[in-house]
Design an enzyme around this catalytic site. Sequence first.
Site, PDB file in Angstrom:
ATOM      1  N   GLU A 152       3.286 -18.767 -11.903  1.00  0.00           N
ATOM      2  CA  GLU A 152       4.464 -18.387 -11.105  1.00  0.00           C
ATOM      3  C   GLU A 152       4.955 -19.576 -10.269  1.00  0.00           C
ATOM      4  O   GLU A 152       6.168 -19.837 -10.196  1.00  0.00           O
ATOM      5  CB  GLU A 152       4.099 -17.213 -10.199  1.00  0.00           C
ATOM      6  CG  GLU A 152       5.186 -16.732  -9.271  1.00  0.00           C
ATOM      7  CD  GLU A 152       4.672 -15.648  -8.337  1.00  0.00           C
ATOM      8  OE1 GLU A 152       4.822 -15.800  -7.102  1.00  0.00           O
ATOM      9  OE2 GLU A 152       4.100 -14.664  -8.833  1.00  0.00           O
ATOM     10  N   TYR A 153       4.032 -20.308  -9.656  1.00  0.00           N
ATOM     11  CA  TYR A 153       4.415 -21.515  -8.915  1.00  0.00           C
ATOM     12  C   TYR A 153       5.161 -22.469  -9.842  1.00  0.00           C
ATOM     13  O   TYR A 153       6.176 -23.065  -9.463  1.00  0.00           O
ATOM     14  CB  TYR A 153       3.165 -22.230  -8.381  1.00  0.00           C
ATOM     15  CG  TYR A 153       2.629 -21.752  -7.058  1.00  0.00           C
ATOM     16  CD1 TYR A 153       2.479 -22.637  -5.994  1.00  0.00           C
ATOM     17  CD2 TYR A 153       2.222 -20.437  -6.863  1.00  0.00           C
ATOM     18  CE1 TYR A 153       1.936 -22.228  -4.781  1.00  0.00           C
ATOM     19  CE2 TYR A 153       1.691 -20.006  -5.659  1.00  0.00           C
ATOM     20  CZ  TYR A 153       1.544 -20.907  -4.625  1.00  0.00           C
ATOM     21  OH  TYR A 153       1.018 -20.488  -3.424  1.00  0.00           O
TER      22      TYR A 153
ATOM     23  N   ARG B 212      -5.920   1.231   9.706  1.00  0.00           N
ATOM     24  CA  ARG B 212      -6.635   0.919  10.955  1.00  0.00           C
ATOM     25  C   ARG B 212      -5.818   1.325  12.170  1.00  0.00           C
ATOM     26  O   ARG B 212      -6.363   1.813  13.163  1.00  0.00           O
ATOM     27  CB  ARG B 212      -6.966  -0.578  10.995  1.00  0.00           C
ATOM     28  CG  ARG B 212      -7.797  -1.010  12.179  1.00  0.00           C
ATOM     29  CD  ARG B 212      -8.285  -2.441  11.966  1.00  0.00           C
ATOM     30  NE  ARG B 212      -7.173  -3.357  11.729  1.00  0.00           N
ATOM     31  CZ  ARG B 212      -6.504  -3.979  12.711  1.00  0.00           C
ATOM     32  NH1 ARG B 212      -6.824  -3.765  13.966  1.00  0.00           N
ATOM     33  NH2 ARG B 212      -5.520  -4.812  12.415  1.00  0.00           N
TER      34      ARG B 212
ATOM     35  N   ALA C  45      -6.871 -10.327   2.017  1.00  0.00           N
ATOM     36  CA  ALA C  45      -8.038 -10.855   1.324  1.00  0.00           C
ATOM     37  C   ALA C  45      -8.972 -11.557   2.287  1.00  0.00           C
ATOM     38  O   ALA C  45      -8.566 -12.056   3.335  1.00  0.00           O
ATOM     39  CB  ALA C  45      -7.594 -11.825   0.221  1.00  0.00           C
TER      40      ALA C  45
ATOM     41  N   GLY D  41       0.814  -1.207   0.000  1.00  0.00           N
ATOM     42  CA  GLY D  41       0.000   0.000   0.000  1.00  0.00           C
ATOM     43  C   GLY D  41       0.848   1.257   0.000  1.00  0.00           C
ATOM     44  O   GLY D  41       0.596   2.208  -0.754  1.00  0.00           O
TER      45      GLY D  41
ATOM     46  N   HIS E 223      -1.997 -16.157 -13.177  1.00  0.00           N
ATOM     47  CA  HIS E 223      -0.616 -15.644 -13.144  1.00  0.00           C
ATOM     48  C   HIS E 223       0.146 -16.272 -11.987  1.00  0.00           C
ATOM     49  O   HIS E 223       1.270 -16.758 -12.147  1.00  0.00           O
ATOM     50  CB  HIS E 223      -0.628 -14.123 -13.013  1.00  0.00           C
ATOM     51  CG  HIS E 223       0.683 -13.525 -12.585  1.00  0.00           C
ATOM     52  ND1 HIS E 223       1.146 -13.577 -11.274  1.00  0.00           N
ATOM     53  CD2 HIS E 223       1.638 -12.868 -13.274  1.00  0.00           C
ATOM     54  CE1 HIS E 223       2.324 -12.992 -11.200  1.00  0.00           C
ATOM     55  NE2 HIS E 223       2.649 -12.550 -12.391  1.00  0.00           N
ATOM     56  N   ASN E 224      -0.459 -16.286 -10.812  1.00  0.00           N
ATOM     57  CA  ASN E 224       0.232 -16.818  -9.643  1.00  0.00           C
ATOM     58  C   ASN E 224       0.440 -18.327  -9.751  1.00  0.00           C
ATOM     59  O   ASN E 224       1.463 -18.856  -9.307  1.00  0.00           O
ATOM     60  CB  ASN E 224      -0.552 -16.490  -8.371  1.00  0.00           C
ATOM     61  CG  ASN E 224      -0.355 -15.048  -7.935  1.00  0.00           C
ATOM     62  OD1 ASN E 224      -0.034 -14.186  -8.744  1.00  0.00           O
ATOM     63  ND2 ASN E 224      -0.568 -14.776  -6.659  1.00  0.00           N
TER      64      ASN E 224
ATOM     65  N   SER F 227       0.660  -7.434  -9.520  1.00  0.00           N
ATOM     66  CA  SER F 227       1.829  -8.286  -9.369  1.00  0.00           C
ATOM     67  C   SER F 227       3.104  -7.486  -9.554  1.00  0.00           C
ATOM     68  O   SER F 227       3.173  -6.586 -10.377  1.00  0.00           O
ATOM     69  CB  SER F 227       1.800  -9.427 -10.386  1.00  0.00           C
ATOM     70  OG  SER F 227       2.966 -10.217 -10.270  1.00  0.00           O
TER      71      SER F 227
ATOM     72  N   HIS G 135     -22.419 -46.695 -16.308  1.00  0.00           N
ATOM     73  CA  HIS G 135     -22.262 -45.258 -16.558  1.00  0.00           C
ATOM     74  C   HIS G 135     -22.305 -44.902 -18.040  1.00  0.00           C
ATOM     75  O   HIS G 135     -22.241 -43.732 -18.381  1.00  0.00           O
ATOM     76  CB  HIS G 135     -20.946 -44.763 -15.947  1.00  0.00           C
ATOM     77  CG  HIS G 135     -20.951 -44.776 -14.454  1.00  0.00           C
ATOM     78  ND1 HIS G 135     -21.770 -43.971 -13.700  1.00  0.00           N
ATOM     79  CD2 HIS G 135     -20.228 -45.515 -13.557  1.00  0.00           C
ATOM     80  CE1 HIS G 135     -21.554 -44.198 -12.409  1.00  0.00           C
ATOM     81  NE2 HIS G 135     -20.626 -45.135 -12.304  1.00  0.00           N
TER      82      HIS G 135
ATOM     83  N   LYS H  90      -5.162 -12.796 -12.355  1.00  0.00           N
ATOM     84  CA  LYS H  90      -4.067 -12.751 -11.386  1.00  0.00           C
ATOM     85  C   LYS H  90      -3.863 -14.119 -10.736  1.00  0.00           C
ATOM     86  O   LYS H  90      -2.723 -14.541 -10.474  1.00  0.00           O
ATOM     87  CB  LYS H  90      -4.362 -11.702 -10.306  1.00  0.00           C
ATOM     88  CG  LYS H  90      -3.337 -11.629  -9.162  1.00  0.00           C
ATOM     89  CD  LYS H  90      -1.927 -11.377  -9.677  1.00  0.00           C
ATOM     90  CE  LYS H  90      -0.956 -10.923  -8.604  1.00  0.00           C
ATOM     91  NZ  LYS H  90      -1.017 -11.529  -7.304  1.00  0.00           N
TER      92      LYS H  90
END
Length: 487
Positions: free
Chosen positions: A191-192, A34, A77, A15, A187-188, A129, A456, A184
Amino acid sequence: MTSADIGLIGLAVMGQNLVLNMDDHGYTVAVYNRTTARTVEFLDGPARGKRVMGTRTVDELVAALKPPRRIMLMVKAGGAVDAIIEQLIPLLDAGDIIIDGGNSYFEDSVRRTRRLGERGLRFIGTGISGGEEGARHGPSIMPGGDPAAWPHVKGILQAIAAKVADGTPCCDWVGPGGAGHYTKMVHNGIEYGDMQVIAEAYHLMRAGLGMSHPEMASTFRRWGDGLLDSYLVDITADILDHTDERGEPTLEAILDAAGQKGTGKWTVIDSLHLGYPMTLVAEAVYARVVSALHDQRIEAAGVLGPGSQPSKATRHGWGDDFVDAIHDALYASKIVSYAQGFMLLGAAGREHGWDLDYGRIAQLWREGCIIRAAFLDDITAAFTRRPGLPSLLLDGFFVDAVRRADPGWRRVVNAAVRAGIPVPAYSSALAFYDAYRSERLPANLVQAQRDYFGAHTYERLDRPRGEFFHTDWTGTGGGATSGSYQA
């Protein structure tokens, strides 16, 4: 006094750096945290002399903003986001905008867009990111939510975003509802996967070839000047070069138990919901899970014997050119990972009604974000050639790339298995590649088994798709069948 261009709630490092970035681009930012002490500390420190207005309450923050009010949330989050939104709703007017810049789950953004829209307010859920450095100097930004909000925030978000060489910002509207946070999330997940394929290369070099840290660092630097040009490869070279106060490699003092925050897991879970494979990312997630079983692994090594032994690698004929084979395995596995990621984005777009521009998404990741790499230009080019491309593995550029890498890729997986060095990402990527290009798989036997024990049903090669059949395999069954569905 209503003089601030935008408000920001949540003054942790991301932030704070976004606020300073906005100030660099001429925007006045009202801030609230806060814990008031954090606000005071920020104003007296990094924000001293900047166009930053400190506020002590949410009411003060709202009162300081020009209409339509734009408020970015940079908080944890989940419930914290909802709690702040509930505080803001009675203070805002129709047309005001709330932007969630955290790592929120995309379904939460879908819900928040709908809820705020019912009250005349506009919501944007945007993935960001780039970590601390990206937030300060230019991140990749992936906004989605209420399209009516985009014109009011476009200037600010594109100003602070990273830029590609021609000045195009790594920020553009992704789509409605949860499209921004979904992008995002993928994206993450990728990234992993990127981190795991690099880690496997390091493991092979260290445990298989017995390379020194300077040798490994030099190899990664050389790779970074070629096809593997990327941020993660660059920082891997830096990490391997780093030494502690004793002159020893810092990396070797770090416990081999990896953490995670959940976005990779979300990616895999949603791929299961949509019925699209994210096998490499799944293996990357599970590799972290296995690494966390540290004490059990130590005990197992004593009971079962260690898996990775350089002497085994030597006996199995690893030569000086094996490093080049590792490069090819990494590159080919990376192609598979991105192919799967964009297949998942396509499935999500169809499921949720998002008209996603896949080539543009690749460009959003070209600078500023963790997976930034020259490789992404090739992905943009592929989707430019064929906007409806079902998979990168069907594009001529990537077809040729994987074919060239294929011999080294197979050599690495084979050698690693024989030496007892785990390469879950390389081997799962290879298995997917082989399955994806197989005209016939043994799934017919699976279907026969399902029909045998559960009626099935199955489809037939000599009949149109969508017609289902049942066989009385034992001669004692009836004609009733179970319902059919597609997972």
